[in-house]
Design an enzyme around this catalytic site. Sequence first.
Site, PDB file in Angstrom:
ATOM      1  N   ASP A 237       0.832  -1.216   0.000  1.00  0.00           N
ATOM      2  CA  ASP A 237       0.000   0.000   0.000  1.00  0.00           C
ATOM      3  C   ASP A 237       0.861   1.260   0.000  1.00  0.00           C
ATOM      4  O   ASP A 237       0.371   2.350  -0.271  1.00  0.00           O
ATOM      5  CB  ASP A 237      -0.964   0.001   1.203  1.00  0.00           C
ATOM      6  CG  ASP A 237      -0.254  -0.268   2.519  1.00  0.00           C
ATOM      7  OD1 ASP A 237       0.619   0.531   2.901  1.00  0.00           O
ATOM      8  OD2 ASP A 237      -0.567  -1.290   3.170  1.00  0.00           O
TER       9      ASP A 237
ATOM     10  N   GLU B 235       7.572  -6.346  -2.821  1.00  0.00           N
ATOM     11  CA  GLU B 235       6.187  -6.820  -2.656  1.00  0.00           C
ATOM     12  C   GLU B 235       5.952  -7.977  -3.632  1.00  0.00           C
ATOM     13  O   GLU B 235       6.322  -7.900  -4.802  1.00  0.00           O
ATOM     14  CB  GLU B 235       5.236  -5.633  -2.926  1.00  0.00           C
ATOM     15  CG  GLU B 235       3.781  -5.959  -3.177  1.00  0.00           C
ATOM     16  CD  GLU B 235       3.040  -6.565  -1.977  1.00  0.00           C
ATOM     17  OE1 GLU B 235       3.046  -5.972  -0.892  1.00  0.00           O
ATOM     18  OE2 GLU B 235       2.448  -7.647  -2.159  1.00  0.00           O
TER      19      GLU B 235
ATOM     20  N   ASP C  51       9.301 -12.394  -4.506  1.00  0.00           N
ATOM     21  CA  ASP C  51       9.083 -13.090  -3.258  1.00  0.00           C
ATOM     22  C   ASP C  51      10.112 -12.546  -2.253  1.00  0.00           C
ATOM     23  O   ASP C  51      11.317 -12.604  -2.505  1.00  0.00           O
ATOM     24  CB  ASP C  51       9.325 -14.588  -3.530  1.00  0.00           C
ATOM     25  CG  ASP C  51       9.108 -15.438  -2.296  1.00  0.00           C
ATOM     26  OD1 ASP C  51       9.472 -14.998  -1.190  1.00  0.00           O
ATOM     27  OD2 ASP C  51       8.585 -16.558  -2.456  1.00  0.00           O
TER      28      ASP C  51
ATOM     29  N   ASP D 162       6.366  -5.669   6.610  1.00  0.00           N
ATOM     30  CA  ASP D 162       4.971  -5.218   6.666  1.00  0.00           C
ATOM     31  C   ASP D 162       4.118  -6.287   5.990  1.00  0.00           C
ATOM     32  O   ASP D 162       3.677  -6.123   4.849  1.00  0.00           O
ATOM     33  CB  ASP D 162       4.833  -3.869   5.963  1.00  0.00           C
ATOM     34  CG  ASP D 162       3.429  -3.319   6.103  1.00  0.00           C
ATOM     35  OD1 ASP D 162       2.656  -3.862   6.917  1.00  0.00           O
ATOM     36  OD2 ASP D 162       3.100  -2.354   5.383  1.00  0.00           O
ATOM     37  N   SER D 163       3.889  -7.364   6.708  1.00  0.00           N
ATOM     38  CA  SER D 163       3.270  -8.536   6.094  1.00  0.00           C
ATOM     39  C   SER D 163       1.825  -8.715   6.522  1.00  0.00           C
ATOM     40  O   SER D 163       1.335  -8.049   7.427  1.00  0.00           O
ATOM     41  CB  SER D 163       4.046  -9.780   6.525  1.00  0.00           C
ATOM     42  OG  SER D 163       3.845 -10.002   7.903  1.00  0.00           O
TER      43      SER D 163
END
Length: 287
Positions: A91, A111, A143, A161-162
């Site tokens: 995001d 990402e 990945d 930030d998973s």
Amino acid sequence: MERWIEETLHLDWRTRLKAETVLFEQQTDHQHLIIFDNKKFGRVMMLDHVVQLTTADEFIYHEMMAHVPLMALTTVAPDTSKSVLIVGGGDGGVLREVLRHSSVERAVLCEIDRSVIDMCQKYFPSVSNGAFEHERAEIVIADGTEYVTAQRDEFDVIMIDSTDPMGPGEVLFTKEFYGDCKNALKQGGVLVTQNGLPFMQPDELKQSVSYFKDLGFAQSSAFIATTPGYFGGPMSQGWASKRGGLNALPLQALKETFAKLDLEMRYYSPEVHLGAFALPPYIAEFI
Ligand code: AG3
């Protein structure tokens, strides 16, 4: 059309949000993605039926993930340039906050799911606020585990930030991955992780911190912040640093750093920074 959308994360408790309008819904190559508007939380994004982002409260999680490690490092080594890796974070909210530090000369965002970035740029432009186009930002679609494995002594801070440890996010909670992060960090570097809700998901934090300890980080801990859209008590972020003492800097020193940076924040402050590491005994027990 009005619709109630359920978060299905927990076994024995479910929360529903009223969607005034569903703007986008799709099974991407990696996960289920839905974006909708809610009168209280603003615009909401869920991945695999778990709230990831709401425009009303995203500042809390994003400011804390970015500024707690960056403020600590800037305080112990002012004027030293830094490089940062964000794993996940499609995001752009963490990236936006990271780039506010002029000492960050390189910010890589890795990402796995390109459609998360695309949809967030379209439906949440204020969250990334131009961060993806920033000259100090580098976007990698890959990945995270593969990207991190290939790095050595490269980053001052790694921010994970998973999503929660299921689906594409699962591998980001393993000891092996944290070990690769440790290798990818420079000497004195810091790893910050999304570690779930200690009240609802105690094992998540317990396990990550025990891995940090096994891996021999100088300091293994966590800090908390209450994020209303992540239902179920305060949210924890794991903290593993290769240099000790970084989570207990003198308040006065943090205040001086903060004053020099001259940044306006809505959740982070030097006092909140130190207070966030004060864990109530029911959480401290896990670390
Ligand atoms: N990353 C963290 C979402 C975790 C939600 N999990 C939960 N409520 N247990 C969100 C992405 C923000 N950039």
